[in-house]
Scaffold this motif. Structure first.
Motif, PDB file in Angstrom:
ATOM      1  N   GLU A  99      58.352  18.499  47.861  1.00 44.85           N
ATOM      2  CA  GLU A  99      58.349  19.745  47.093  1.00 44.85           C
ATOM      3  C   GLU A  99      57.848  19.495  45.679  1.00 44.85           C
ATOM      4  OE1 GLU A  99      59.686  22.306  50.136  1.00 44.85           O
ATOM      5  OE2 GLU A  99      58.728  22.634  48.205  1.00 44.85           O
ATOM      6  N   GLU A 129      45.555  25.291  50.161  1.00 42.89           N
ATOM      7  CA  GLU A 129      46.126  25.260  48.825  1.00 42.89           C
ATOM      8  C   GLU A 129      45.142  24.452  47.987  1.00 42.89           C
ATOM      9  OE1 GLU A 129      50.258  23.731  50.498  1.00 42.89           O
ATOM     10  OE2 GLU A 129      50.441  24.231  48.382  1.00 42.89           O
ATOM     11  N   LYS A 178      55.353  34.522  44.868  1.00 41.63           N
ATOM     12  CA  LYS A 178      56.220  33.897  43.868  1.00 41.63           C
ATOM     13  C   LYS A 178      56.157  34.574  42.487  1.00 41.63           C
ATOM     14  CE  LYS A 178      55.967  29.550  46.450  1.00 41.63           C
ATOM     15  NZ  LYS A 178      57.324  29.222  46.909  1.00 41.63           N
ATOM     16  N   ASN A 237      52.959  21.456  48.616  1.00 40.98           N
ATOM     17  CA  ASN A 237      53.953  21.350  49.694  1.00 40.98           C
ATOM     18  C   ASN A 237      53.966  19.990  50.363  1.00 40.98           C
ATOM     19  OD1 ASN A 237      55.344  24.082  50.037  1.00 40.98           O
ATOM     20  ND2 ASN A 237      53.197  24.622  49.750  1.00 40.98           N
ATOM     21  N   TYR A 256      61.698  27.908  43.685  1.00 38.49           N
ATOM     22  CA  TYR A 256      60.458  27.337  44.228  1.00 38.49           C
ATOM     23  C   TYR A 256      59.234  28.024  43.631  1.00 38.49           C
ATOM     24  CZ  TYR A 256      63.340  24.483  47.168  1.00 38.49           C
ATOM     25  OH  TYR A 256      64.261  23.561  47.577  1.00 38.49           O
ATOM     26  N   TYR A 264      51.076  23.895  53.278  1.00 35.82           N
ATOM     27  CA  TYR A 264      52.004  24.845  53.911  1.00 35.82           C
ATOM     28  C   TYR A 264      51.605  26.247  53.473  1.00 35.82           C
ATOM     29  CZ  TYR A 264      56.402  27.319  54.944  1.00 35.82           C
ATOM     30  OH  TYR A 264      57.340  28.205  55.414  1.00 35.82           O
ATOM     31  N   HIS A 265      51.531  27.139  54.457  1.00 36.65           N
ATOM     32  CA  HIS A 265      51.098  28.509  54.149  1.00 36.65           C
ATOM     33  C   HIS A 265      52.101  29.521  54.683  1.00 36.65           C
ATOM     34  CE1 HIS A 265      47.261  26.747  52.973  1.00 36.65           C
ATOM     35  NE2 HIS A 265      47.217  26.123  54.133  1.00 36.65           N
ATOM     36  N   GLY A 266      53.376  29.126  54.805  1.00 37.31           N
ATOM     37  CA  GLY A 266      54.360  30.003  55.409  1.00 37.31           C
ATOM     38  C   GLY A 266      54.480  29.714  56.892  1.00 37.31           C
ATOM     39  N   SER A 277      66.854  29.520  54.303  1.00 37.47           N
ATOM     40  CA  SER A 277      65.579  28.799  54.304  1.00 37.47           C
ATOM     41  C   SER A 277      65.922  27.307  54.357  1.00 37.47           C
ATOM     42  CB  SER A 277      64.760  29.126  53.052  1.00 37.47           C
ATOM     43  OG  SER A 277      63.401  28.809  53.274  1.00 37.47           O
ATOM     44  N   SER A 302      55.954  38.711  51.359  1.00 34.68           N
ATOM     45  CA  SER A 302      56.179  37.263  51.317  1.00 34.68           C
ATOM     46  C   SER A 302      54.843  36.543  51.416  1.00 34.68           C
ATOM     47  CB  SER A 302      57.066  36.835  52.497  1.00 34.68           C
ATOM     48  OG  SER A 302      56.350  36.938  53.718  1.00 34.68           O
ATOM     49  N   GLY A 303      54.846  35.291  50.998  1.00 39.03           N
ATOM     50  CA  GLY A 303      53.630  34.495  51.111  1.00 39.03           C
ATOM     51  C   GLY A 303      53.199  34.345  52.558  1.00 39.03           C
ATOM     52  N   THR A 304      54.200  34.240  53.452  1.00 38.06           N
ATOM     53  CA  THR A 304      53.888  34.158  54.881  1.00 38.06           C
ATOM     54  C   THR A 304      53.082  35.362  55.334  1.00 38.06           C
ATOM     55  OG1 THR A 304      55.837  32.810  55.383  1.00 38.06           O
ATOM     56  CG2 THR A 304      54.937  34.136  57.180  1.00 38.06           C
ATOM     57  N   VAL A 353      64.930  24.283  53.536  1.00 36.32           N
ATOM     58  CA  VAL A 353      64.918  23.256  52.473  1.00 36.32           C
ATOM     59  C   VAL A 353      66.189  23.322  51.632  1.00 36.32           C
ATOM     60  CG1 VAL A 353      63.721  24.636  50.721  1.00 36.32           C
ATOM     61  CG2 VAL A 353      63.451  22.148  50.756  1.00 36.32           C
ATOM     62  N   VAL A 385      49.713  31.108  46.462  1.00 38.04           N
ATOM     63  CA  VAL A 385      51.103  31.610  46.430  1.00 38.04           C
ATOM     64  C   VAL A 385      51.907  30.806  45.423  1.00 38.04           C
ATOM     65  CG1 VAL A 385      53.243  31.729  47.787  1.00 38.04           C
ATOM     66  CG2 VAL A 385      51.099  32.608  48.735  1.00 38.04           C
ATOM     67  N   MET A 386      51.713  29.480  45.412  1.00 39.34           N
ATOM     68  CA  MET A 386      52.451  28.637  44.465  1.00 39.34           C
ATOM     69  C   MET A 386      51.646  28.419  43.178  1.00 39.34           C
ATOM     70  SD  MET A 386      53.822  24.704  44.811  1.00 39.34           S
ATOM     71  CE  MET A 386      54.904  24.961  46.210  1.00 39.34           C
ATOM     72  N   ASP A 410      44.938  29.740  49.077  1.00 38.84           N
ATOM     73  CA  ASP A 410      46.357  30.097  49.043  1.00 38.84           C
ATOM     74  C   ASP A 410      46.934  29.677  47.692  1.00 38.84           C
ATOM     75  OD1 ASP A 410      49.271  29.351  51.157  1.00 38.84           O
ATOM     76  OD2 ASP A 410      49.066  30.324  49.210  1.00 38.84           O
TER      77      ASP A 410
HETATM   78  P1  KE4 Z   1      57.033  32.589  51.534  1.00 38.28           P
HETATM   79  O1  KE4 Z   1      56.834  33.208  52.921  1.00 38.28           O
HETATM   80  O2  KE4 Z   1      58.121  31.528  51.523  1.00 38.28           O
HETATM   81  O3  KE4 Z   1      57.224  33.658  50.452  1.00 38.28           O
HETATM   82  O4  KE4 Z   1      55.671  31.858  51.121  1.00 38.28           O
HETATM   83  C1  KE4 Z   1      55.125  30.910  51.993  1.00 38.28           C
HETATM   84  C2  KE4 Z   1      54.198  30.004  51.198  1.00 38.28           C
HETATM   85  C3  KE4 Z   1      52.833  30.202  51.312  1.00 38.28           C
HETATM   86  N1  KE4 Z   1      51.954  29.438  50.626  1.00 38.28           N
HETATM   87  C4  KE4 Z   1      52.390  28.457  49.789  1.00 38.28           C
HETATM   88  C5  KE4 Z   1      51.393  27.629  49.052  1.00 38.28           C
HETATM   89  C6  KE4 Z   1      53.782  28.223  49.635  1.00 38.28           C
HETATM   90  O5  KE4 Z   1      54.202  27.237  48.799  1.00 38.28           O
HETATM   91  C7  KE4 Z   1      54.705  29.008  50.345  1.00 38.28           C
HETATM   92  C8  KE4 Z   1      56.198  28.792  50.256  1.00 38.28           C
HETATM   93  N2  KE4 Z   1      56.618  27.687  49.486  1.00 38.28           N
HETATM   94  C9  KE4 Z   1      57.913  27.113  49.822  1.00 38.28           C
HETATM   95  C10 KE4 Z   1      58.158  25.952  48.853  1.00 38.28           C
HETATM   96  N3  KE4 Z   1      57.452  24.801  49.255  1.00 38.28           N
HETATM   97  C11 KE4 Z   1      59.003  28.142  49.778  1.00 38.28           C
HETATM   98  C12 KE4 Z   1      60.405  27.561  49.753  1.00 38.28           C
HETATM   99  C13 KE4 Z   1      61.086  27.735  51.092  1.00 38.28           C
HETATM  100  O6  KE4 Z   1      60.424  27.607  52.159  1.00 38.28           O
HETATM  101  O7  KE4 Z   1      62.313  27.994  51.050  1.00 38.28           O
END
Ligand code: KE4
Length: 430
Positions: free
Chosen positions: A400, A206, A267, A211, A61, A144-146, A23, A116-118, A25, A241-242, A239
């Motif tokens: 972040e 969000e 998460k 993000n 994260y 950011y939403h993935g 990933s 995953s959040g994506t 970051v 997720v965070m 969203d």
């Molecule tokens: P994942 O697909 O990474 O599980 O989730 C995507 C996502 C969706 N929505 C929100 C609000 C998020 O913060 C995220 C992912 N967050 C990042 C950190 N800013 C994950 C860390 C990374 O990309 O390695």
């Protein structure tokens, strides 16, 4: 000169993985230097391949609300592993976690587990388009939403933009149906709705963006967004997720009086294993296959090990009122950091909410993505590396959010503030 284990591992990793990471970051590209390769976590600490220990404010994260290697989670996973790792069939623990989630976030009358959040946000977008029969999605610049195509669109600065692909590979056609406006700018949002409102399937946001660092909504902003979406028949996708279980036990939606049509989680819900979810009003969720025509599926969705970890994490969080105690602890840490910056005459703005915080290097309170882009990136680099050299491991980007856990002690905070004093002194003397 002897190279460190992390340097050797990073060199080897870059030969077989893009940037040596899974990933972006994690590569430290935006701050420079070699990322420590971590070999274990211990409560509030992580240990790298060279034996260096750090107080950890990345916490994967966000997922590790209870800290690294939390016993109740490890025990639950081990127990589940004794019976196997995956079935491709319904299991009791999926029902248990689904009932737990819907009890903690009442706006989620039904929920679908994904990995995953994506996946959660991508599915939520498809569901909104299926339910409304409309094509356009509206997001907020800096949120950011993935990395699904529809959401990997970042409009340029300015009021409202018809999608500009943020990544090669996102087709112009896909980007064209994603609209973006600045966060905290209600007139800009009203303008887009006036122009395209009847074509907008959903607004996805969000509620307390994490993000672009942690940005807080202006008073009344979130209810106004919700009202606008309702007025035009668009769904509201929140969203979390965070922010879910980080801003509060009921998510940011419980703090700001929002009643979303769909919520995305991730998460913390998996306790460190790959679990995410989307869910919401029953009449909307019944569009989802196999009940309805909107298709979404996943081999490892509801995986038994991940369900066991999620149940252990959320049950402990609920029963020990973790979300009631962490906000005050986070506030104490942030006060110490603010006092250290003031003593060194380094201009910072520190945002914190629940168990999340961000130190912005600026003398203007950041309200949106452009404000964060204007922060002092060089100061952040000095801060980041000085903290790392003094045993404090932070997310390697101004964009972040930092996290605390139940395992972070007063001693950890004292060490963190002492390291920050050195960092702010280094910034002041540059
Ligand atoms: P994942 O697909 O990474 O599980 O989730 C995507 C996502 C969706 N929505 C929100 C609000 C998020 O913060 C995220 C992912 N967050 C990042 C950190 N800013 C994950 C860390 C990374 O990309 O390695």
């Amino acid at each position: 000169m002897k190279i460190t284990q992390s340097e050797a591992l990073f060199a080897a990793a870059k030969k077989v993985m893009p940037g040596g990471v899974n990933s972006p970051v994690r590569s430290f590209r935006s701050v420079g230097g070699v990322p420590p390769f971590l070999v274990r976590g211990e409560g509030s600490h992580v240990v790298d391949a060279d034996g260096n220990r750090y107080i950890d404010y990345v916490l994967s994260y966000g997922p590790l609300l209870l800290g690294h290697a939390a016993p109740m989670i490890g025990e639950a996973i081990k127990k589940a592993t004794d019976h196997g790792t995956s079935y491709g069939a319904p299991t009791p623990d999926e029902v248990t976690l689904a009932r737990l989630v819907t009890s903690l976030l009442p706006s989620m009358e039904m929920v679908r587990m994904v990995n995953s959040g994506t996946e959660a946000t991508m599915s939520a977008i498809r569901l909104a388009r299926a339910y409304t029969g409309r094509e356009y999605i509206l997001k907020f610049i800096g949120c950011y939403h993935g990395h699904s195509d529809s959401l990997l669109v970042q409009a340029g600065s300015g009021a409202s933009t018809f999608g500009v692909p943020d990544s090669p590979g996102v087709t112009k056609g896909t980007a064209a149906t994603t609209l973006s406006v600045p966060f905290n700018d209600l007139p800009a949002l009203e303008k887009v709705f006036a122009a395209k409102g009847r074509d907008i399937a959903a607004v996805i946001m969000e509620p307390t963006p994490g993000n672009m660092g942690l940005i807080l909504p202006k008073d009344g902003y979130l209810p106004a967004v919700q009202d606008l979406a309702r007025r035009y028949g668009s769904l509201l996708i929140i969203d979390e997720v965070m922010s879910g279980f980080r801003a509060a036990q009921g998510g940011s939606q419980s703090l700001y009086g929002i009643d979303p049509d769909i919520t995305c989680l991730g998460k913390v819900i998996g306790g460190g294993l790959p679990v995410a979810a989307y869910g919401g009003k029953r009449k909307i969720m019944e569009m989802v296959s196999p009940v309805g025509p909107m298709y979404q599926a996943g081999t490892l969705s509801g995986n038994p090990l991940a369900m066991a970890a999620g149940i252990a994490a959320l049950t402990w969080m609920r029963d020990h009122k973790v979300c009631d105690t962490l906000p005050e602890r986070c506030a104490v840490l942030c006060k110490g950091l603010a006092d250290a910056a003031a003593a060194a005459c380094v201009p910072v703005r520190i945002h914190h909410l629940g168990s999340m915080f961000t130190v912005f290097f600026t003398d203007k309170d950041p309200m949106n993505y452009d404000d964060v882009c204007a922060c002092d990136k060089e100061a952040f680099k000095i801060y980041f590396h000085t903290m790392l050299e003094n045993g404090v491991y932070l997310p390697p980007s101004q964009f972040e959010t930092n996290f605390i856990s139940l395992a972070h002690s007063d001693e950890d905070f004292a060490q963190t503030i002492a390291a920050a004093r050195k960092a702010f002194a280094a910034i002041a003397s540059r």
